[in-house]
Design a protein around this motif. Structure first.
Motif, PDB file in Angstrom:
ATOM      1  N   GLU A 182       0.826  -1.208   0.000  1.00 33.80           N
ATOM      2  CA  GLU A 182       0.000   0.000   0.000  1.00 33.80           C
ATOM      3  C   GLU A 182       0.863   1.262   0.000  1.00 33.80           C
ATOM      4  OE1 GLU A 182      -3.938   0.149   0.588  1.00 33.80           O
ATOM      5  OE2 GLU A 182      -3.139  -1.281  -0.855  1.00 33.80           O
ATOM      6  N   THR A 183       1.961   1.229   0.756  1.00 35.51           N
ATOM      7  CA  THR A 183       2.872   2.384   0.794  1.00 35.51           C
ATOM      8  C   THR A 183       3.466   2.648  -0.582  1.00 35.51           C
ATOM      9  OG1 THR A 183       3.434   1.963   3.126  1.00 35.51           O
ATOM     10  CG2 THR A 183       4.967   3.309   1.856  1.00 35.51           C
ATOM     11  N   GLN A 184       3.895   1.575  -1.255  1.00 32.73           N
ATOM     12  CA  GLN A 184       4.481   1.757  -2.586  1.00 32.73           C
ATOM     13  C   GLN A 184       3.447   2.286  -3.576  1.00 32.73           C
ATOM     14  OE1 GLN A 184       7.620   1.753  -3.290  1.00 32.73           O
ATOM     15  NE2 GLN A 184       8.086   1.187  -1.183  1.00 32.73           N
ATOM     16  N   ASP A 185       2.186   1.832  -3.454  1.00 33.19           N
ATOM     17  CA  ASP A 185       1.127   2.345  -4.339  1.00 33.19           C
ATOM     18  C   ASP A 185       0.902   3.839  -4.111  1.00 33.19           C
ATOM     19  OD1 ASP A 185       0.775  -0.116  -5.438  1.00 33.19           O
ATOM     20  OD2 ASP A 185      -1.116  -0.576  -4.425  1.00 33.19           O
ATOM     21  N   LEU A 186       0.898   4.243  -2.841  1.00 32.28           N
ATOM     22  CA  LEU A 186       0.718   5.663  -2.525  1.00 32.28           C
ATOM     23  C   LEU A 186       1.907   6.478  -3.033  1.00 32.28           C
ATOM     24  CD1 LEU A 186      -0.831   7.960  -1.166  1.00 32.28           C
ATOM     25  CD2 LEU A 186       0.272   7.342   0.995  1.00 32.28           C
ATOM     26  N   PHE A 187       3.112   5.945  -2.862  1.00 37.45           N
ATOM     27  CA  PHE A 187       4.309   6.637  -3.346  1.00 37.45           C
ATOM     28  C   PHE A 187       4.249   6.830  -4.864  1.00 37.45           C
ATOM     29  CE2 PHE A 187       7.622   5.698   0.219  1.00 37.45           C
ATOM     30  CZ  PHE A 187       6.849   6.434   1.089  1.00 37.45           C
ATOM     31  N   LYS A 188       3.815   5.792  -5.587  1.00 34.80           N
ATOM     32  CA  LYS A 188       3.722   5.892  -7.050  1.00 34.80           C
ATOM     33  C   LYS A 188       2.715   6.968  -7.448  1.00 34.80           C
ATOM     34  CE  LYS A 188       4.975   1.091  -8.040  1.00 34.80           C
ATOM     35  NZ  LYS A 188       4.451  -0.239  -8.444  1.00 34.80           N
ATOM     36  N   ASP A 189       1.609   7.044  -6.691  1.00 40.03           N
ATOM     37  CA  ASP A 189       0.584   8.041  -6.980  1.00 40.03           C
ATOM     38  C   ASP A 189       1.146   9.452  -6.809  1.00 40.03           C
ATOM     39  OD1 ASP A 189      -2.399   8.558  -7.435  1.00 40.03           O
ATOM     40  OD2 ASP A 189      -2.026   9.690  -5.605  1.00 40.03           O
ATOM     41  N   ILE A 190       1.889   9.665  -5.722  1.00 41.88           N
ATOM     42  CA  ILE A 190       2.458  10.993  -5.457  1.00 41.88           C
ATOM     43  C   ILE A 190       3.594  11.295  -6.432  1.00 41.88           C
ATOM     44  CG2 ILE A 190       3.689  12.386  -3.749  1.00 41.88           C
ATOM     45  CD1 ILE A 190       2.150  10.897  -1.569  1.00 41.88           C
ATOM     46  N   GLN A 191       4.427  10.284  -6.710  1.00 42.69           N
ATOM     47  CA  GLN A 191       5.561  10.510  -7.605  1.00 42.69           C
ATOM     48  C   GLN A 191       5.114  10.867  -9.022  1.00 42.69           C
ATOM     49  OE1 GLN A 191       7.761   6.751  -6.638  1.00 42.69           O
ATOM     50  NE2 GLN A 191       9.520   8.110  -6.505  1.00 42.69           N
ATOM     51  N   GLY A 192       3.935  10.408  -9.419  1.00 44.23           N
ATOM     52  CA  GLY A 192       3.461  10.686 -10.771  1.00 44.23           C
ATOM     53  C   GLY A 192       2.814  12.046 -10.939  1.00 44.23           C
ATOM     54  N   LEU A 193       2.692  12.823  -9.852  1.00 42.70           N
ATOM     55  CA  LEU A 193       2.022  14.119  -9.951  1.00 42.70           C
ATOM     56  C   LEU A 193       2.711  15.095 -10.904  1.00 42.70           C
ATOM     57  CD1 LEU A 193       0.886  14.746  -6.250  1.00 42.70           C
ATOM     58  CD2 LEU A 193      -0.484  13.946  -8.179  1.00 42.70           C
ATOM     59  N   PRO A 194       4.051  15.216 -10.879  1.00 44.38           N
ATOM     60  CA  PRO A 194       4.681  16.140 -11.851  1.00 44.38           C
ATOM     61  C   PRO A 194       4.403  15.752 -13.295  1.00 44.38           C
ATOM     62  CG  PRO A 194       6.216  15.595 -10.084  1.00 44.38           C
ATOM     63  CD  PRO A 194       5.038  14.688  -9.916  1.00 44.38           C
ATOM     64  N   ARG A 195       4.331  14.445 -13.569  1.00 42.46           N
ATOM     65  CA  ARG A 195       4.070  13.986 -14.933  1.00 42.46           C
ATOM     66  C   ARG A 195       2.677  14.406 -15.398  1.00 42.46           C
ATOM     67  NH1 ARG A 195       6.168  10.265 -18.264  1.00 42.46           N
ATOM     68  NH2 ARG A 195       7.681   9.632 -16.691  1.00 42.46           N
ATOM     69  N   ASN A 196       1.723  14.407 -14.472  1.00 46.52           N
ATOM     70  CA  ASN A 196       0.338  14.717 -14.836  1.00 46.52           C
ATOM     71  C   ASN A 196      -0.053  16.163 -14.539  1.00 46.52           C
ATOM     72  OD1 ASN A 196      -0.106  11.971 -15.542  1.00 46.52           O
ATOM     73  ND2 ASN A 196      -0.359  11.470 -13.386  1.00 46.52           N
ATOM     74  N   SER A 236      11.520  12.669  -6.050  1.00 45.11           N
ATOM     75  CA  SER A 236      12.600  11.834  -5.507  1.00 45.11           C
ATOM     76  C   SER A 236      13.089  12.415  -4.196  1.00 45.11           C
ATOM     77  CB  SER A 236      13.754  11.746  -6.514  1.00 45.11           C
ATOM     78  OG  SER A 236      14.290  13.034  -6.762  1.00 45.11           O
ATOM     79  N   GLY A 237      13.972  11.672  -3.536  1.00 41.66           N
ATOM     80  CA  GLY A 237      14.497  12.111  -2.248  1.00 41.66           C
ATOM     81  C   GLY A 237      13.613  11.663  -1.100  1.00 41.66           C
ATOM     82  N   GLY A 238      14.039  11.915   0.123  1.00 42.69           N
ATOM     83  CA  GLY A 238      13.254  11.579   1.303  1.00 42.69           C
ATOM     84  C   GLY A 238      12.864  10.113   1.335  1.00 42.69           C
ATOM     85  N   ALA A 239      11.620   9.828   1.675  1.00 41.15           N
ATOM     86  CA  ALA A 239      11.133   8.454   1.763  1.00 41.15           C
ATOM     87  C   ALA A 239      11.043   7.789   0.398  1.00 41.15           C
ATOM     88  CB  ALA A 239       9.768   8.436   2.444  1.00 41.15           C
ATOM     89  N   PHE A 240      11.057   8.597  -0.695  1.00 40.66           N
ATOM     90  CA  PHE A 240      10.972   8.032  -2.038  1.00 40.66           C
ATOM     91  C   PHE A 240      12.313   7.486  -2.510  1.00 40.66           C
ATOM     92  CE2 PHE A 240       7.873  11.497  -1.756  1.00 40.66           C
ATOM     93  CZ  PHE A 240       6.710  10.828  -2.078  1.00 40.66           C
ATOM     94  N   GLU A 241      13.393   7.856  -1.830  1.00 41.85           N
ATOM     95  CA  GLU A 241      14.732   7.506  -2.279  1.00 41.85           C
ATOM     96  C   GLU A 241      15.068   6.067  -1.897  1.00 41.85           C
ATOM     97  OE1 GLU A 241      17.824   8.234  -4.557  1.00 41.85           O
ATOM     98  OE2 GLU A 241      16.461   9.843  -4.013  1.00 41.85           O
ATOM     99  N   GLY A 242      15.366   5.256  -2.902  1.00 35.08           N
ATOM    100  CA  GLY A 242      15.849   3.902  -2.622  1.00 35.08           C
ATOM    101  C   GLY A 242      14.823   2.962  -2.041  1.00 35.08           C
TER     102      GLY A 242
END
Length: 546
Positions: A275-289, A411-417
């Motif tokens: 669930e965390t990875q799904d939420l991260f993907k949703d937030i990470q895709g915001l600049p693209r959209n 990227s960065g923070g909790a999204f890094e690695g």
């Protein structure tokens, strides 16, 4: 980020305008086509303030909303992996204002009154909510990598019980509605022990009506309850949300514990990680959209501005020229639902494009209808032409430019690695299990698979597809899945399985039954030892042949 240069007339569009970027194109379309219509029919008094350059150029924004002590501020700290100026965390209502957490080279705080006069920030129109609100607004700036991609808005903890009767001194719901129209994602946070939706929380959610596509829900602190309780909590949350969010679709809910502390109950660890990875993907895709989101919001605004113009001009047309204006005004306000229906039929407008009728009736009480402007079709036609011709071209160019130079993800923070090394999602599980072992992972259970294999009467060390089918179908997996497993397990493609291939087929069935996906090609670490190529032998063979 994007460029949109129309090839017509030497890089200019039909109006002779040149757009160097998508952002500039959106801004010019709004300024030249939509803004004149809004200003003529008092749109900004009824609905939303005019947009400015910063509204088009700002980074994607994430708005966090929830009752106090549901972990909003902690969630921001979890994403950034560092404290930020103005941060206060506690079990009581600690965040008493709005904190815009944004990127800045120098760490510091900008107070509300100074923030709303900064033309580079998209908050200038918040000035309309007065000092009582601005005293509770700050911008927290820090040089954090996450904030290069997004900005995060922390909100006051929503009150419940007797506390919600205390006036905040400003229109809390209207402020949320203002942010809801401009942000890219609205995250509603709930605590596993605090699922009740108070009156103030209900009003806050209703303020986001029309922005349903932006809303996501996070059930935080889900590790505080066991699996049985979590199932009941999730059901209760969906029931509560269903009464407030009036949409036929089920809102997306993410379960987890969004803070950097040990899980209290680890039995759902795998679920929380997914669930965390799904939420991260949703937030990470915001600049693209982001560009498409701004385009979508502009279209919604243009449609509402058109409808508003029809309403205002209709009320003007119905007013008497001399006597009985007040009486006619009251009559028209009472007949507003009927007027909506008339306008729908007359101008072929969808009912969903009309503003809330009750709110509109309340606002109309304060205006003199005889001073409203009459319908000016040129303004309406200008917006119609923009929607018909300009928007589709801009949309196409957004996709073209994104394919050439996709925007960087957050990227960065909790999204890094989070997907690197042995702690990435799915590492050492399912089909990837045994990828870093020297021995063949299937051999661990091969003795059990061999018993089944030899009971199927192999001939010359192999069993036929007919015999294998009977055993494989006992798994109750559909034929489409078993067919894929057969293709992966039949390494030499002879239509039969030896003992190693059969063991591999049983291993793949086990992987699928445990809920993991199958690969399109068999990974090298799962190839049976007898079917692996001996590179040294191949080299010697080829050398002897020469």
């Amino acid at each position: 980020m994007f460029s949109w240069v129309n090839n017509e007339q030497g890089g200019r569009n039909k109006d002779g305008e040149m757009y160097q970027t998508v952002t500039e194109g959106l801004q010019q379309l709004y300024t030249k086509k939509i803004l004149p219509l809004e200003e003529t029919y008092l749109f900004h008094d009824f609905h939303s303030p005019a947009l400015e350059a910063a509204d088009f150029q700002s980074k994607p924004m994430v708005l966090l909303v929830g009752q106090y002590s549901t972990g909003k501020t902690t969630f921001i700290r979890y994403l950034l992996e560092q404290d930020f100026p103005g941060m206060r965390i506690g079990p009581e209502p600690t965040t008493d204002g709005f904190i815009a957490v944004m990127y800045g080279e120098n760490e510091g705080v900008v107070p509300g009154n100074a923030l709303v006069v900064d033309p580079k920030k998209p908050f200038r129109k918040l000035n309309a909510f007065g000092n009582s609100f601005l005293n509770r607004l700050i911008c927290s700036q820090i040089p954090n990598q996450v904030l290069r991609g997004i900005s995060i808005i922390d909100t006051p903890g929503i009150l419940s019980g007797e506390k919600q009767r205390i006036s905040r001194g400003y229109d809390f719901s209207e402020v949320l509605r203002w942010f809801g129209e401009r942000v890219d994602r609205i995250i509603l946070l709930f605590d596993a022990h605090k699922l009740d939706i108070s009156d103030e929380f209900s009003e806050a959610i209703k303020a986001f009506r029309g922005q349903d596509d932006k809303i996501r829900v996070v059930l935080n602190k889900a590790d505080q309850v066991d699996s049985q309780q979590l199932m009941r909590v999730y059901g209760a949350l969906m029931w509560s949300l269903g009464k407030v969010i009036n949409t036929p679709e089920v809102v997306r809910v993410y379960l987890g514990s969004f803070w950097a502390k040990p899980l209290r109950n680890t039995e759902n660890r795998r679920l929380f990680e997914a669930e965390t990875q799904d939420l991260f993907k949703d937030i990470q895709g915001l600049p693209r959209n982001a560009a498409l989101r701004k385009l979508n919001d502009l279209i919604k605004r243009a449609r509402l501005a058109k409808v508003h113009a029809y309403i205002i001009s209709y009320l003007k047309k119905e007013m008497p020229s001399l006597f009985g204006k007040e009486k006619k005004k009251e009559e028209l306000i009472m007949r507003l639902p009927e007027i909506y229906t008339i306008l729908q039929r007359e101008h072929h407008i969808s009912a969903g494009d009309f503003p809330n009728v009750v709110k509109m009736q309340e606002q109309l009480q304060h205006y003199d209808f005889s001073k409203f402007p009459s319908l000016k079709m040129k303004l309406i036609e200008s917006v119609d032409k923009m929607l018909a011709n300009k928007i589709s071209g801009l949309m196409t160019m957004i996709r073209d430019e994104e394919s050439k130079a996709p925007p960087a993800m957050v990227s960065g923070g909790a999204f890094e690695g989070s997907q690197d090394g042995p702690f990435g999602q799915g590492y050492g599980e399912g089909i990837s299990a045994g990828s870093d072992c020297d021995d063949w992972i299937v051999s661990h259970d091969k003795h059990k698979y061999d018993e089944i294999f030899y009971s199927l009467n192999p001939i010359n060390g192999k069993i036929s597809g007919v015999n294998a089918k009977k055993e494989m179908m006992s798994s109750r997996l559909p034929n489409t899945v078993l067919g894929k497993i057969w293709k992966l397990a039949d390494c030499d493609k002879d239509g039969m399985l030896d003992d190693e291939e059969f063991a591999l087929a049983q291993h793949l069935i086990k992987v699928k039954l445990e809920g993991y996906e199958l690969p399109s090609e068999l990974p090298q670490h799962l190839v049976p030892p007898a079917h692996r190529k001996n590179e040294v032998a191949d080299i010697l063979y080829n050398h002897d042949a020469d």
